[in-house]
Motif scaffolding. Structure first.
Motif, PDB file in Angstrom:
ATOM      1  N   GLU A  18      -1.307   2.524  -3.868  1.00 17.95           N
ATOM      2  CA  GLU A  18      -0.269   3.563  -3.782  1.00 17.95           C
ATOM      3  C   GLU A  18       0.207   3.736  -2.340  1.00 17.95           C
ATOM      4  N   GLN A  19      -0.713   3.680  -1.377  1.00 15.66           N
ATOM      5  CA  GLN A  19      -0.330   3.788   0.039  1.00 15.66           C
ATOM      6  C   GLN A  19       0.547   2.617   0.454  1.00 15.66           C
ATOM      7  N   HIS A  20       0.215   1.408  -0.003  1.00 17.49           N
ATOM      8  CA  HIS A  20       1.044   0.247   0.319  1.00 17.49           C
ATOM      9  C   HIS A  20       2.431   0.376  -0.286  1.00 17.49           C
ATOM     10  N   GLU A  21       2.506   0.875  -1.488  1.00 23.42           N
ATOM     11  CA  GLU A  21       3.799   1.056  -2.142  1.00 23.42           C
ATOM     12  C   GLU A  21       4.647   2.102  -1.406  1.00 23.42           C
ATOM     13  N   LEU A  22       4.015   3.185  -0.976  1.00 24.66           N
ATOM     14  CA  LEU A  22       4.750   4.212  -0.232  1.00 24.66           C
ATOM     15  C   LEU A  22       5.221   3.688   1.119  1.00 24.66           C
ATOM     16  N   ALA A  23       4.399   2.881   1.776  1.00 24.75           N
ATOM     17  CA  ALA A  23       4.800   2.294   3.061  1.00 24.75           C
ATOM     18  C   ALA A  23       5.982   1.343   2.866  1.00 24.75           C
ATOM     19  N   ARG A  24       5.943   0.539   1.801  1.00 22.50           N
ATOM     20  CA  ARG A  24       7.052  -0.377   1.505  1.00 22.50           C
ATOM     21  C   ARG A  24       8.337   0.399   1.222  1.00 22.50           C
ATOM     22  N   GLU A  25       8.215   1.473   0.467  1.00 16.90           N
ATOM     23  CA  GLU A  25       9.378   2.305   0.152  1.00 16.90           C
ATOM     24  C   GLU A  25       9.946   2.949   1.409  1.00 16.90           C
ATOM     25  N   LYS A  26       9.077   3.375   2.304  1.00 16.22           N
ATOM     26  CA  LYS A  26       9.512   3.989   3.563  1.00 16.22           C
ATOM     27  C   LYS A  26      10.275   2.986   4.424  1.00 16.22           C
ATOM     28  N   ILE A  27       9.778   1.746   4.496  1.00 12.58           N
ATOM     29  CA  ILE A  27      10.453   0.710   5.282  1.00 12.58           C
ATOM     30  C   ILE A  27      11.829   0.403   4.700  1.00 12.58           C
ATOM     31  N   TRP A  28      11.910   0.258   3.366  1.00 10.78           N
ATOM     32  CA  TRP A  28      13.195  -0.048   2.744  1.00 10.78           C
ATOM     33  C   TRP A  28      14.187   1.099   2.892  1.00 10.78           C
ATOM     34  N   SER A  29      13.710   2.334   2.829  1.00  6.22           N
ATOM     35  CA  SER A  29      14.626   3.465   2.994  1.00  6.22           C
ATOM     36  C   SER A  29      15.173   3.506   4.413  1.00  6.22           C
ATOM     37  N   ARG A  30      14.336   3.189   5.395  1.00  7.95           N
ATOM     38  CA  ARG A  30      14.817   3.145   6.779  1.00  7.95           C
ATOM     39  C   ARG A  30      15.812   2.012   6.972  1.00  7.95           C
ATOM     40  N   LEU A  31      15.549   0.848   6.352  1.00  7.73           N
ATOM     41  CA  LEU A  31      16.485  -0.271   6.469  1.00  7.73           C
ATOM     42  C   LEU A  31      17.849   0.075   5.889  1.00  7.73           C
ATOM     43  N   HIS A  32      17.863   0.838   4.805  1.00 11.72           N
ATOM     44  CA  HIS A  32      19.135   1.202   4.196  1.00 11.72           C
ATOM     45  C   HIS A  32      19.840   2.330   4.942  1.00 11.72           C
ATOM     46  N   LEU A  33      19.113   3.113   5.715  1.00 11.15           N
ATOM     47  CA  LEU A  33      19.729   4.209   6.460  1.00 11.15           C
ATOM     48  C   LEU A  33      20.268   3.778   7.825  1.00 11.15           C
ATOM     49  N   VAL A  34      19.809   2.663   8.368  1.00 12.58           N
ATOM     50  CA  VAL A  34      20.224   2.237   9.700  1.00 12.58           C
ATOM     51  C   VAL A  34      21.743   2.049   9.796  1.00 12.58           C
TER      52      VAL A  34
END
Length: 86
Positions: A18-34
């Motif tokens: 679950e922690q790995h999934e949340l970290a992956r989601e956080k990275i993708w959300s930042r990539l889409h917000l840049v």
């Protein structure tokens, strides 16, 4: 006893996944917000540039060229704090 340990390891591995999934989601959300944040910064820079040009025209009566081209050059600001004497 083994059942309790097996259940504990199950919960541990599930939590790590679950922690790995949340970290992956956080990275993708930042990539889409840049791009959105970069566009916002660009709009702010253009707004400030035109406000500076209008203020310069109001004060000097004419626009003076700083550079030898009409290409937009991003302004560079250097902050130098004033010396405080005691």
């Amino acid at each position: 006893m083994h059942l309790f340990m097996a259940y504990g390891y199950y919960k541990l591995f599930y939590g790590i996944r679950e922690q790995h999934e949340l970290a992956r989601e956080k990275i993708w959300s930042r990539l889409h917000l840049v791009p959105l944040l970069q566009a916002e910064e660009d709009r702010d820079q253009v707004r400030r540039h035109f406000a500076d040009r209008a203020r310069e025209k109001e004060l000097l009566g004419t626009e003076s060229k700083v550079y030898n081209s009409d290409r937009f050059v991003r302004p560079t600001f250097v902050y130098t704090p004033s010396k405080v004497t005691q």
